[in-house]
Design a protein around this motif. Sequence first.
Motif, mmCIF file in Angstrom:
data_model
loop_
_atom_site.group_PDB
_atom_site.id
_atom_site.type_symbol
_atom_site.label_atom_id
_atom_site.label_comp_id
_atom_site.label_asym_id
_atom_site.label_seq_id
_atom_site.Cartn_x
_atom_site.Cartn_y
_atom_site.Cartn_z
ATOM 1 N N ILE A 30 -9.128 12.426 16.538
ATOM 2 C CA ILE A 30 -9.154 12.119 14.729
ATOM 3 C C ILE A 30 -9.396 13.489 14.280
ATOM 4 O O ILE A 30 -10.455 14.217 14.234
ATOM 5 N N LYS A 31 -8.609 13.697 13.353
ATOM 6 C CA LYS A 31 -8.842 15.281 12.542
ATOM 7 C C LYS A 31 -8.656 14.903 10.828
ATOM 8 O O LYS A 31 -9.069 15.793 10.226
ATOM 9 N N THR A 32 -7.998 13.720 10.629
ATOM 10 C CA THR A 32 -8.007 13.562 9.110
ATOM 11 C C THR A 32 -8.391 11.957 8.780
ATOM 12 O O THR A 32 -8.141 11.053 9.709
ATOM 13 N N VAL A 33 -9.357 11.761 7.722
ATOM 14 C CA VAL A 33 -9.609 10.517 7.308
ATOM 15 C C VAL A 33 -8.981 10.306 5.946
ATOM 16 O O VAL A 33 -9.295 11.132 5.017
ATOM 17 N N LEU A 34 -8.427 9.081 5.402
ATOM 18 C CA LEU A 34 -7.854 8.866 4.146
ATOM 19 C C LEU A 34 -8.711 7.604 3.719
ATOM 20 O O LEU A 34 -8.651 6.599 4.404
ATOM 21 N N LEU A 69 -9.607 11.226 -0.435
ATOM 22 C CA LEU A 69 -9.599 9.787 -1.042
ATOM 23 C C LEU A 69 -8.067 9.662 -1.297
ATOM 24 O O LEU A 69 -7.534 10.575 -1.582
ATOM 25 N N ILE A 70 -7.822 8.274 -1.466
ATOM 26 C CA ILE A 70 -6.385 8.085 -1.874
ATOM 27 C C ILE A 70 -6.518 6.864 -2.753
ATOM 28 O O ILE A 70 -6.966 5.780 -2.421
ATOM 29 N N ARG A 71 -5.505 6.791 -3.659
ATOM 30 C CA ARG A 71 -5.282 5.622 -4.633
ATOM 31 C C ARG A 71 -4.063 5.048 -4.274
ATOM 32 O O ARG A 71 -2.974 5.625 -4.719
ATOM 33 N N SER A 72 -3.867 3.583 -3.912
ATOM 34 C CA SER A 72 -2.568 3.056 -3.756
ATOM 35 C C SER A 72 -2.090 2.535 -4.888
ATOM 36 O O SER A 72 -2.633 2.612 -5.943
ATOM 37 N N PRO A 73 -0.649 2.585 -4.963
ATOM 38 C CA PRO A 73 -0.017 2.014 -6.199
ATOM 39 C C PRO A 73 -0.749 0.623 -6.603
ATOM 40 O O PRO A 73 -1.019 -0.253 -5.813
ATOM 41 N N GLN A 74 -0.839 0.220 -7.952
ATOM 42 C CA GLN A 74 -1.135 -1.031 -8.433
ATOM 43 C C GLN A 74 -0.349 -1.307 -9.621
ATOM 44 O O GLN A 74 0.097 -0.344 -10.461
ATOM 45 N N HIS A 75 -0.134 -2.592 -9.997
ATOM 46 C CA HIS A 75 0.628 -2.911 -10.966
ATOM 47 C C HIS A 75 0.231 -2.716 -12.342
ATOM 48 O O HIS A 75 -1.200 -2.917 -12.414
ATOM 49 N N GLU A 76 0.788 -2.122 -13.334
ATOM 50 C CA GLU A 76 0.240 -1.623 -14.660
ATOM 51 C C GLU A 76 -0.704 -2.743 -15.402
ATOM 52 O O GLU A 76 -1.453 -2.301 -16.264
ATOM 53 N N GLU A 110 -10.905 15.806 -2.719
ATOM 54 C CA GLU A 110 -9.529 15.502 -3.128
ATOM 55 C C GLU A 110 -8.784 14.213 -3.000
ATOM 56 O O GLU A 110 -9.082 13.427 -2.026
ATOM 57 N N LEU A 111 -8.677 14.013 -4.404
ATOM 58 C CA LEU A 111 -8.009 12.183 -4.569
ATOM 59 C C LEU A 111 -6.266 12.483 -4.536
ATOM 60 O O LEU A 111 -5.816 13.261 -5.331
ATOM 61 N N LEU A 112 -5.961 11.706 -3.594
ATOM 62 C CA LEU A 112 -4.316 11.682 -3.469
ATOM 63 C C LEU A 112 -3.867 10.397 -4.221
ATOM 64 O O LEU A 112 -4.253 9.266 -3.758
ATOM 65 N N ASP A 113 -3.741 10.579 -5.785
ATOM 66 C CA ASP A 113 -3.308 9.456 -6.311
ATOM 67 C C ASP A 113 -2.020 9.082 -6.584
ATOM 68 O O ASP A 113 -1.096 10.077 -7.236
ATOM 69 N N PHE A 114 -1.805 7.878 -6.069
ATOM 70 C CA PHE A 114 -0.406 7.400 -6.210
ATOM 71 C C PHE A 114 -0.205 6.012 -7.132
ATOM 72 O O PHE A 114 0.534 5.321 -6.943
#
Length: 320
Positions: free
Chosen positions: A91-95, A224-231, A254-258
Motif C-alpha cells: 500500500i502506497k496511497t490512502v484516500l 482526503l477526498i469528498r465525493s459528489p453530493q446532491h446540492e 490535501e483535499l480532493l474535492d469533487f
Amino acid sequence: MKILIKKIIIFLSLSFLVIIALALISSETIKSRADLKIPKKNTTIVVGHSHSQCSVNDSILSNTSNLSSSGESYFYNFQKLKQIINENSQIKTVLIEFTNNNVDSIMDEWTWGYEKMSFYLQYYSPYIGSEDFNLLMDNNPTDLFTSYSIATRKNLYRILRSDYSLIDDFGGYTESKLSKVDDLIAKKDFNSSISKNHVVSNVNLKYLRKMIDECRKNNVDIFLIRSPQHELYADLGNESIYQKVLKTQFNDVELLDFDNMKFPNKYYLDLHHLNYKGSLQFSKLLNELIENNILTTDNKQEMIDKAILNFNLKQVKPNF
C-alpha cells in the motif's frame, strides 16, 4: 436476604469475568489468525463511511481496494486502517472520505452509541487499544459491556467455523440501482442528519489525525477526498464549519474535492449518496485523473475543478 444478595453479586461478578476471559481469548485468536490481505496489485485503499462506499467503484479504479463501510466513524476506520497497512506492505496511497457530516458531533454517537458499538466491535474489538477502549468505557460503559458480549459471541462462532477471512467484512463498494431523489424532493424531505447547532466532534477529528499519522509513520501517501453530493443535501448547511476545520486542523493534508460534480437526479441514490450510475461516472473521472498523475502534481484541485467543469458541461441538465 443478605445471603441471596451475596450470591447474586458473586454470580454477576463471575459472569463478568467469564465474558472478559472469553472476549480476550476470542480476540487474540482472531487477531493472530485473521486474513486481511488485499490483492497484491492494489497499492491504493479507500476508507470512509457510506459516501465513499457508494461512490468509489474499485472495479473501475486501477489498483485500488475500497474498504469503506456504511456508518463508520473515524474511530472504527482507524482500527481497520492500521491493520490493513500492517498486513499489506504494497500500500502506497490512502484516500479518506472527508465530508460534511464527518466533522459533526453526530459522529460521537456513531462511535460509542449502542447501534454502532454492537455492530462494529465484532470486527474491530481484536484491534482496539487501551486508549480506544477507555474512550468507549468513559462515554457508554453499559452498552460497551453489552456490545462486547455480542461481539464475543459472534467471534466465537467465527472461530468454530474457522472463518478468519475478515477483509470482506471490513467494507467494500456497494452498488445501488435505486434513486429516491425525486420522491424526497416531492415530499420536501430535506431533513439534516447533523446537529442543529453544527457542533464539531473533536473525538472524530482526533481519530482522523491518528489515521493521517499512521499513514505517514508507514510512508504511505495520504489524501482526503469528498465525493459528489446532491446540492439539496441538508448537511451541506455546515459548509462554513467544514471549511474552517479543514483550514485550521488539516491544512497539512490535501483535499480532493469533487462536491461540485453535478448529475441528474437519477444518478443519486438519495441526497447523500450516488447510485451505480453516478458512481460509474465519478469513478471513471477519478481514475482518469489519477492515471494522469494528479496525485503527484502541485495544482491538484485546479485540475479537478477543470475536469468537473468539462464534465458538468457535457451532462444533461439536471432535473431538480
